[in-house]
Design a protein around this motif. Structure first.
Motif, PDB file in Angstrom:
ATOM      1  N   PRO A   1       1.003   9.622   0.723  1.00 28.32           N
ATOM      2  CA  PRO A   1      -0.434   9.334   0.613  1.00 28.32           C
ATOM      3  C   PRO A   1      -1.250  10.282   1.498  1.00 28.32           C
ATOM      4  O   PRO A   1      -0.752  10.819   2.472  1.00 28.32           O
ATOM      5  CB  PRO A   1      -0.530   7.896   1.095  1.00 28.32           C
ATOM      6  CG  PRO A   1       0.853   7.352   0.980  1.00 28.32           C
ATOM      7  CD  PRO A   1       1.772   8.493   1.223  1.00 28.32           C
ATOM      8  N   THR A   2      -2.526  10.479   1.097  1.00 29.30           N
ATOM      9  CA  THR A   2      -3.221   9.823  -0.012  1.00 29.30           C
ATOM     10  C   THR A   2      -3.064  10.661  -1.281  1.00 29.30           C
ATOM     11  O   THR A   2      -3.227  11.882  -1.246  1.00 29.30           O
ATOM     12  CB  THR A   2      -4.705   9.646   0.317  1.00 29.30           C
ATOM     13  OG1 THR A   2      -4.837   8.768   1.417  1.00 29.30           O
ATOM     14  CG2 THR A   2      -5.505   9.116  -0.845  1.00 29.30           C
ATOM     15  N   GLN A   3      -2.757   9.983  -2.425  1.00 22.94           N
ATOM     16  CA  GLN A   3      -2.628  10.638  -3.720  1.00 22.94           C
ATOM     17  C   GLN A   3      -3.346   9.798  -4.772  1.00 22.94           C
ATOM     18  O   GLN A   3      -3.561   8.599  -4.577  1.00 22.94           O
ATOM     19  CB  GLN A   3      -1.151  10.802  -4.110  1.00 22.94           C
ATOM     20  CG  GLN A   3      -0.297  11.527  -3.101  1.00 22.94           C
ATOM     21  CD  GLN A   3      -0.634  13.005  -2.988  1.00 22.94           C
ATOM     22  OE1 GLN A   3      -1.192  13.604  -3.906  1.00 22.94           O
ATOM     23  NE2 GLN A   3      -0.281  13.598  -1.844  1.00 22.94           N
ATOM     24  N   TRP A   4      -3.697  10.431  -5.902  1.00 25.64           N
ATOM     25  CA  TRP A   4      -4.422   9.712  -6.951  1.00 25.64           C
ATOM     26  C   TRP A   4      -4.002  10.224  -8.325  1.00 25.64           C
ATOM     27  O   TRP A   4      -3.447  11.314  -8.462  1.00 25.64           O
ATOM     28  CB  TRP A   4      -5.928   9.853  -6.778  1.00 25.64           C
ATOM     29  CG  TRP A   4      -6.401  11.288  -6.652  1.00 25.64           C
ATOM     30  CD1 TRP A   4      -6.607  11.984  -5.496  1.00 25.64           C
ATOM     31  CD2 TRP A   4      -6.700  12.189  -7.725  1.00 25.64           C
ATOM     32  NE1 TRP A   4      -7.016  13.266  -5.775  1.00 25.64           N
ATOM     33  CE2 TRP A   4      -7.075  13.429  -7.134  1.00 25.64           C
ATOM     34  CE3 TRP A   4      -6.684  12.083  -9.104  1.00 25.64           C
ATOM     35  CZ2 TRP A   4      -7.442  14.538  -7.879  1.00 25.64           C
ATOM     36  CZ3 TRP A   4      -7.044  13.192  -9.871  1.00 25.64           C
ATOM     37  CH2 TRP A   4      -7.423  14.397  -9.257  1.00 25.64           C
TER      38      TRP A   4
ATOM     39  N   THR B   1       2.721  -1.148   0.549  1.00 23.17           N
ATOM     40  CA  THR B   1       1.883  -0.097  -0.020  1.00 23.17           C
ATOM     41  C   THR B   1       0.466  -0.615  -0.220  1.00 23.17           C
ATOM     42  O   THR B   1       0.234  -1.825  -0.319  1.00 23.17           O
ATOM     43  CB  THR B   1       2.430   0.395  -1.373  1.00 23.17           C
ATOM     44  OG1 THR B   1       2.487  -0.708  -2.298  1.00 23.17           O
ATOM     45  CG2 THR B   1       3.819   0.988  -1.224  1.00 23.17           C
TER      46      THR B   1
ATOM     47  N   HIS C   1      -2.906   0.376  -2.757  1.00 25.56           N
ATOM     48  CA  HIS C   1      -3.429   1.145  -3.879  1.00 25.56           C
ATOM     49  C   HIS C   1      -4.858   0.695  -4.154  1.00 25.56           C
ATOM     50  O   HIS C   1      -5.114  -0.499  -4.292  1.00 25.56           O
ATOM     51  CB  HIS C   1      -2.572   0.947  -5.128  1.00 25.56           C
ATOM     52  CG  HIS C   1      -1.109   1.118  -4.878  1.00 25.56           C
ATOM     53  ND1 HIS C   1      -0.510   2.352  -4.750  1.00 25.56           N
ATOM     54  CD2 HIS C   1      -0.126   0.193  -4.710  1.00 25.56           C
ATOM     55  CE1 HIS C   1       0.786   2.193  -4.535  1.00 25.56           C
ATOM     56  NE2 HIS C   1       1.041   0.891  -4.493  1.00 25.56           N
TER      57      HIS C   1
ATOM     58  N   GLN D   1      -5.712   5.218  -6.635  1.00 23.13           N
ATOM     59  CA  GLN D   1      -5.553   5.990  -5.407  1.00 23.13           C
ATOM     60  C   GLN D   1      -4.597   5.255  -4.473  1.00 23.13           C
ATOM     61  O   GLN D   1      -4.863   4.131  -4.059  1.00 23.13           O
ATOM     62  CB  GLN D   1      -6.915   6.185  -4.732  1.00 23.13           C
ATOM     63  CG  GLN D   1      -6.880   6.993  -3.452  1.00 23.13           C
ATOM     64  CD  GLN D   1      -8.231   7.028  -2.772  1.00 23.13           C
ATOM     65  OE1 GLN D   1      -8.871   5.992  -2.597  1.00 23.13           O
ATOM     66  NE2 GLN D   1      -8.682   8.214  -2.391  1.00 23.13           N
ATOM     67  N   THR D   2      -3.491   5.884  -4.146  1.00 21.66           N
ATOM     68  CA  THR D   2      -2.521   5.310  -3.205  1.00 21.66           C
ATOM     69  C   THR D   2      -2.849   5.817  -1.815  1.00 21.66           C
ATOM     70  O   THR D   2      -2.806   7.028  -1.553  1.00 21.66           O
ATOM     71  CB  THR D   2      -1.092   5.701  -3.586  1.00 21.66           C
ATOM     72  OG1 THR D   2      -0.804   5.210  -4.897  1.00 21.66           O
ATOM     73  CG2 THR D   2      -0.094   5.116  -2.595  1.00 21.66           C
ATOM     74  N   THR D   3      -3.190   4.887  -0.924  1.00 20.07           N
ATOM     75  CA  THR D   3      -3.617   5.259   0.426  1.00 20.07           C
ATOM     76  C   THR D   3      -2.567   4.981   1.482  1.00 20.07           C
ATOM     77  O   THR D   3      -2.682   5.471   2.603  1.00 20.07           O
ATOM     78  CB  THR D   3      -4.913   4.524   0.791  1.00 20.07           C
ATOM     79  OG1 THR D   3      -4.694   3.106   0.701  1.00 20.07           O
ATOM     80  CG2 THR D   3      -6.040   4.918  -0.156  1.00 20.07           C
ATOM     81  N   SER D   4      -1.538   4.185   1.135  1.00 18.55           N
ATOM     82  CA  SER D   4      -0.491   3.893   2.112  1.00 18.55           C
ATOM     83  C   SER D   4       0.816   3.605   1.385  1.00 18.55           C
ATOM     84  O   SER D   4       0.843   2.812   0.445  1.00 18.55           O
ATOM     85  CB  SER D   4      -0.883   2.679   2.974  1.00 18.55           C
ATOM     86  OG  SER D   4       0.126   2.381   3.913  1.00 18.55           O
ATOM     87  N   SER D   5       1.892   4.267   1.805  1.00 18.69           N
ATOM     88  CA  SER D   5       3.208   4.052   1.199  1.00 18.69           C
ATOM     89  C   SER D   5       4.269   4.682   2.103  1.00 18.69           C
ATOM     90  O   SER D   5       4.024   5.739   2.701  1.00 18.69           O
ATOM     91  CB  SER D   5       3.279   4.672  -0.194  1.00 18.69           C
ATOM     92  OG  SER D   5       4.586   4.566  -0.727  1.00 18.69           O
TER      93      SER D   5
ATOM     94  N   VAL E   1       4.406   9.434  -3.346  1.00 15.00           N
ATOM     95  CA  VAL E   1       3.720   8.662  -4.379  1.00 15.00           C
ATOM     96  C   VAL E   1       4.233   9.101  -5.747  1.00 15.00           C
ATOM     97  O   VAL E   1       4.129  10.282  -6.111  1.00 15.00           O
ATOM     98  CB  VAL E   1       2.198   8.846  -4.287  1.00 15.00           C
ATOM     99  CG1 VAL E   1       1.497   8.071  -5.402  1.00 15.00           C
ATOM    100  CG2 VAL E   1       1.692   8.396  -2.911  1.00 15.00           C
TER     101      VAL E   1
END
Length: 249
Positions: free
Chosen positions: A63-66, A92, A94, A137-141, A145
């Motif tokens: 992260p961060t990915q979208w 996670t 999102h 949008q994934t902000t934490s993992s 991603v």
């Protein structure tokens, strides 16, 4: 029935649950989707919506990915299902955004919790806002991603009317006095949503539980008669301005 578009005036919250396994939803109408853009690795982005959970889009980083999910036209959506490719498992976060054809952005809310590889995540949308694109949008993992597959269920048509004489399952979710219905007894405008083809487990706000056949009221223990709290001031043309949160059985 006439569909219409509303934007930031829509009020609602979103609920998310995490479903174990890869069982499909019961009923409902799946929207045809395509992936039109993504962060990181764009070469394989279409694999996240090719109907094959064994093919994967991997952003190639954490992260961060979208990723952009195109619905083909402006539509309401009721449930967004997400199948992650995730190693290691863990907590996670999102964030779900929407964008319409005019370029307006809408904040639908957040999905957070413990997730793991090949287990569906479900986001239940309560906002009556048609959008063309869903941006996840994934902000934490704890892992890079990556997604195996997405599914988006239709949310039903939106209707503006001077009356409520519609079939069972076409529910009023908002009322207003806008001066558009002077020849009707109450002069009110009713904003309705066709809930008849929503998938099992979908949730909606309505001003009345009348004729919501096949739906259950998620009653608030502090408001057993007046509806769900907070009422949000959405249903002023109904007795007590009550608001009810309903779930499809």
């Amino acid at each position: 029935m006439k569909s219409f578009k509303i934007a930031a005036a829509a009020i609602g919250a979103a609920a998310a649950i995490f479903a174990s396994g890869v069982s499909a939803q019961s009923g409902g109408v799946l929207l045809p989707i395509t992936i039109t853009n993504a962060s990181g690795n764009v070469a394989d982005m279409t694999k996240a919506a090719d109907g094959n959970p064994n093919t994967i889009w991997n952003a190639g980083a954490g992260p961060t990915q979208w990723i952009d999910i195109d619905l083909g036209s402006e539509r309401m959506f009721s449930i967004l299902r997400m199948l992650p490719s995730q190693n290691p498992p863990g907590n996670t976060v999102h964030h779900v955004w929407g964008r319409n054809d005019a370029g307006q952005w809408f904040d639908f809310g957040e999905v957070s919790g413990y997730t793991q590889d090949n287990q569906w995540i479900e986001y239940k949308n309560l906002k009556e806002i048609p959008v063309r694109t869903i941006i996840l949008q994934t902000t934490s993992s704890p892992s890079w991603v990556a997604w195996r597959e997405f599914q988006v269920y239709d949310g039903g048509d939106l209707i503006e009317s001077c009356h409520t004489n519609y079939p069972a399952g076409v529910a009023v979710y908002r009322t207003a006095r806008l001066g558009r219905c002077p020849d009707y007894t109450f002069g009110a405008s009713y904003f309705l949503r066709d809930t008849r083809n929503l998938p099992k487990g979908a949730e909606v706000y309505v001003c009345s539980t009348y004729q919501m056949n096949g739906w259950s009221w998620l009653a608030n223990s502090n408001a057993p008669y007046s509806g769900t709290l907070p009422r949000q001031g959405r249903c002023g043309e109904y007795q007590n301005d009550s608001l009810f949160l309903m779930r499809k059985n």
